[in-house]
Design an enzyme around this catalytic site. Structure first.
Site, PDB file in Angstrom:
ATOM      1  N   ASP A 178      13.042  -3.143   5.721  1.00 23.24           N
ATOM      2  CA  ASP A 178      12.506  -2.612   7.040  1.00 23.24           C
ATOM      3  C   ASP A 178      11.579  -3.869   7.576  1.00 23.24           C
ATOM      4  OD1 ASP A 178      11.777  -1.537   9.336  1.00 23.24           O
ATOM      5  OD2 ASP A 178      10.852   0.181   8.529  1.00 23.24           O
ATOM      6  N   LYS A 236       7.231  -5.801  12.438  1.00 25.99           N
ATOM      7  CA  LYS A 236       6.193  -5.523  11.742  1.00 25.99           C
ATOM      8  C   LYS A 236       5.103  -6.758  11.511  1.00 25.99           C
ATOM      9  CE  LYS A 236       7.786  -1.822   8.828  1.00 25.99           C
ATOM     10  NZ  LYS A 236       7.240  -0.671   9.306  1.00 25.99           N
ATOM     11  N   ASP A 259      11.577   0.663   1.213  1.00 25.66           N
ATOM     12  CA  ASP A 259      11.861   1.755   2.128  1.00 25.66           C
ATOM     13  C   ASP A 259      13.216   2.607   1.779  1.00 25.66           C
ATOM     14  OD1 ASP A 259      10.929   2.759   4.619  1.00 25.66           O
ATOM     15  OD2 ASP A 259      11.650   1.404   5.986  1.00 25.66           O
ATOM     16  N   ASP A 266      11.186   0.095  15.163  1.00 24.66           N
ATOM     17  CA  ASP A 266      10.812   0.122  14.036  1.00 24.66           C
ATOM     18  C   ASP A 266      10.715   1.728  13.459  1.00 24.66           C
ATOM     19  OD1 ASP A 266       9.272  -0.509  11.589  1.00 24.66           O
ATOM     20  OD2 ASP A 266       7.430  -0.683  12.323  1.00 24.66           O
ATOM     21  N   GLU A 289      13.257   3.415  12.583  1.00 21.62           N
ATOM     22  CA  GLU A 289      14.529   3.299  12.232  1.00 21.62           C
ATOM     23  C   GLU A 289      14.937   4.308  11.565  1.00 21.62           C
ATOM     24  OE1 GLU A 289      12.340   1.497  10.776  1.00 21.62           O
ATOM     25  OE2 GLU A 289      13.059   2.112   8.764  1.00 21.62           O
ATOM     26  N   ARG A 304      14.424   7.555  11.101  1.00 19.08           N
ATOM     27  CA  ARG A 304      14.529   8.864  11.469  1.00 19.08           C
ATOM     28  C   ARG A 304      16.079   8.674  12.318  1.00 19.08           C
ATOM     29  NH1 ARG A 304       9.320   8.839  15.154  1.00 19.08           N
ATOM     30  NH2 ARG A 304       8.638   7.885  13.596  1.00 19.08           N
TER      31      ARG A 304
HETATM   32  N1  BES Z   1       9.111   2.310   6.872  1.00 17.36           N
HETATM   33  C1  BES Z   1       8.199   2.621   7.770  1.00 17.36           C
HETATM   34  C2  BES Z   1       7.067   3.480   7.164  1.00 17.36           C
HETATM   35  C3  BES Z   1       6.254   3.159   6.082  1.00 17.36           C
HETATM   36  C4  BES Z   1       5.301   2.313   6.175  1.00 17.36           C
HETATM   37  C5  BES Z   1       6.514   3.434   4.864  1.00 17.36           C
HETATM   38  C6  BES Z   1       4.272   2.166   5.280  1.00 17.36           C
HETATM   39  C7  BES Z   1       5.775   3.044   3.676  1.00 17.36           C
HETATM   40  C8  BES Z   1       4.786   2.257   4.045  1.00 17.36           C
HETATM   41  C9  BES Z   1       8.828   3.348   9.071  1.00 17.36           C
HETATM   42  O1  BES Z   1      10.179   2.987   9.236  1.00 17.36           O
HETATM   43  C10 BES Z   1       7.959   2.894  10.107  1.00 17.36           C
HETATM   44  O2  BES Z   1       8.161   1.652  10.565  1.00 17.36           O
HETATM   45  N2  BES Z   1       7.491   3.751  10.778  1.00 17.36           N
HETATM   46  C11 BES Z   1       6.686   3.591  11.993  1.00 17.36           C
HETATM   47  C12 BES Z   1       6.959   4.608  13.032  1.00 17.36           C
HETATM   48  C13 BES Z   1       6.367   4.268  14.425  1.00 17.36           C
HETATM   49  C14 BES Z   1       6.950   3.113  15.108  1.00 17.36           C
HETATM   50  C15 BES Z   1       6.665   5.408  15.315  1.00 17.36           C
HETATM   51  C16 BES Z   1       5.158   3.612  11.437  1.00 17.36           C
HETATM   52  O3  BES Z   1       4.783   4.342  10.622  1.00 17.36           O
HETATM   53  O4  BES Z   1       4.282   2.675  12.004  1.00 17.36           O
HETATM   54 ZN    ZN Z   2      11.310   2.188   7.674  1.00 18.46          ZN
HETATM   55 MN    MN Z   3      10.117   0.904  10.442  1.00 22.48          MN
END
Ligand code: BES
Ligand code: ZN
Ligand code: MN
Length: 502
Positions: A269, A276, A287, A346, A348, A350
């Site tokens: 990711d 990111k 991920d 990001d 993604e 969901r």
């Molecule tokens: N894979 C990430 C969530 C994550 C973050 C898992 C840190 C493990 C450690 C997910 O895809 C993500 O990026 N989520 C975003 C959502 C936001 C853009 C609404 C997040 O949590 O920042």
């Molecule tokens: Zn992710």
């Molecule tokens: Mn993400």
């Protein structure tokens, strides 16, 4: 490591190392008493000197000086007798096994920790924990692995217990440990190795080993099904997606209850155009931890021959940046017809889950449980101690919480407030994919609910528990590696499915 069972006196075991146990207050289990006697009261001396009290975590090493076959004895504390559980047995076994393998023991005999217990559960716990404790990931390092695994473990049960029954319990423990090991390997592997196609390959091997039905959908088939959400994420990557379908008891689908397990399989990711940070991206090979957990759990469930129709769905894709990648403000359409305005590329996970949750409907399941490293918000809320749990059904929630307590893969219920949906209202589509940072874990859960049309659904947000991040509040557990993949979710989902009640 080969595991065998023996009934009777552990002091005559043909092993170089013996592990026995005592409760707090130095209350020795019967095997520990036998060892004490054979060693002329050496354990009594330790206790008298206050060098050992039986507290959990306590451990001493004794040398037998020829009094018995084994050259050394490891005595491990179990803590308070009235707080004894299968997980106490797992932790104590793991602690003893780690010490034994540090000492380069080759042949180990262990008593079953505890007294007056459910012997089946205890033997299973010992086999499971012993294998989990000696897990080692060697990765792509050149040269042989330095880890020295004991060759054999002999589990001693009381003389009047049934050895054949205990052998079955060993097999159950082995089945669970094998599932966890697969998941740990998948999560530890680098993202250039663990691609969607690689996950599908491992799922294929698992299916063959334990007799599951498998189907792997490729891009063309996903297009035909209209999986626009999953494909939107995948389109930026040169590495093609896979949609993995594993099925246990497929031929009895009509007679048995159906439970569907769904796991997020984002093999890397980057965040996509909503890129990111360097730091944020550095852990993202993990991920696919939810998808890995579903593959591992299906391995265990198949081997255990759980009398239930269980389907495992793993939508797998990379989230990358390229001239073909999806963008913020794109609108994609999931296979159930719901259109989604992309706010953040990001968010993604969901999108993968959306198409997989819609796909689950075809099985007319009694329950669907998804598991995903979904939101940083959930990680911020709960740290490494528990995963977040959202459920549309209280009974399903309680069954999952129970499984979490029994396996020490804890879940903490969080609310599915409809109000979280407010931030997902879109001008251009049925929903946005992100509503900003506030209440992020709950907003993600409410988003997923758009794709659910069965009576009972639960969502597990395990961001932070896959183990690639070092988190404050992470539990110390001797059968879970302190660094790298934990295999979180396999034991949880397997326990839940085994104890399923409609
Ligand atoms: N894979 C990430 C969530 C994550 C973050 C898992 C840190 C493990 C450690 C997910 O895809 C993500 O990026 N989520 C975003 C959502 C936001 C853009 C609404 C997040 O949590 O920042
Ligand atoms: Zn992710
Ligand atoms: Mn993400």
């Amino acid at each position: 490591m080969d595991i065998q069972v023996s009934a009777g006196d552990i002091t005559i075991a043909q092993a170089d190392t013996i592990i026995v146990y005592a409760f707090q207050g130095s209350e020795l289990t019967s095997a520990a008493q036998a060892v004490n006697k054979a060693l002329n009261g050496a354990v009594d001396d330790l206790i008298a000197a206050e060098d050992f009290s039986g507290k959990s975590g306590d451990q001493v090493l004794l040398y037998t000086r020829g009094a018995i076959t084994a050259k050394r004895v490891i005595l491990v504390g179990l803590g308070e007798a009235d707080k004894f559980t299968a997980d106490v047995a797992r932790r104590a076994t793991a602690q003893g096994m780690k010490k034994a393998s540090d000492l380069k023991a080759k042949t180990v005999a262990t008593a079953v920790p505890g007294t007056e217990q459910d012997i089946a559960a205890a033997v299973e716990a010992v086999a499971e924990a012993a294998l989990l404790a000696v897990y080692h990931y060697h990765g792509q390092k050149s040269g042989d692995s330095p880890a020295s695994l004991p060759e054999s473990l002999l589990i001693y049960i009381a003389a009047d217990e049934d050895v054949d029954a205990a052998k079955q319990d060993v097999q159950a423990g082995e089945a669970i440990a094998a599932g966890v090991q697969i998941t740990r390997d998948l999560v530890n592997l680098p993202p250039n190795v663990c691609t969607p196609a690689y996950m599908a390959q491992v799922a294929g091997e698992v299916a063959k080993e334990v007799g599951l039905k498998i189907e792997v959908l490729e891009k063309k088939q996903m297009e035909a099904l209209g999986m626009g959400a999953l494909l939107g994420v995948a389109q930026g990557s040169e590495t093609p997606p896979r949609f993995i379908v594993l099925e246990h008891n497929a031929d009895k689908a009509n007679e048995l209850d159906t439970v569907v397990l769904v796991g997020k399989g984002v093999t890397f990711d980057t965040g996509g155009y909503s890129l990111k940070t360097r730091d944020g991206m550095s852990k993202m090979k993990g991920d696919m931890g939810g998808g890995g957990a579903v593959i591992g759990a299906m391995r265990a469930i198949g081997a255990l021959k759980v009398p239930l129709h269980v389907v495992g769905l793993i939508p797998a894709a990379d989230n990358m940046v390229s001239g073909k990648a999806y963008r913020p403000q794109d609108v994609v359409k999931a296979s159930n017809g719901v259109t989604i305005e992309i706010i953040s590329t990001d968010a993604e996970g969901r999108l993968l889950l959306a198409d997989a949750l819609a796909f689950a409907s075809r099985y007319e399941p009694q329950a669907v449980v998804d598991i995903a490293t979904l939101t940083g918000a959930c990680m911020v809320a709960l740290g490494g101690v528990a995963a977040g749990l959202f459920s549309t059904d209280d009974q399903l929630r309680d069954q999952l919480v129970g499984a979490g307590l029994r396996t020490s893969e804890q879940l903490w219920p969080l609310p599915l407030y409809e109000e979280y949906g407010k931030t997902l209202e879109s001008q251009t589509a049925d929903t946005k994919n992100s509503g900003g940072r506030m209440g992020g874990a709950g907003v993600a859960a409410i988003f997923l609910k758009n794709f659910v049309d069965y009576p009972a659904w639960a969502h597990i947000d395990m961001a932070g528990l896959a183990g690639i991040d070092s988190l404050s509040g992470k539990q110390e557990n001797p059968y879970v590696p302190a660094k790298g993949a934990t295999g979180y979710g396999v034991r949880l989902l397997t326990d839940f499915v085994r104890r399923w009640q409609a």
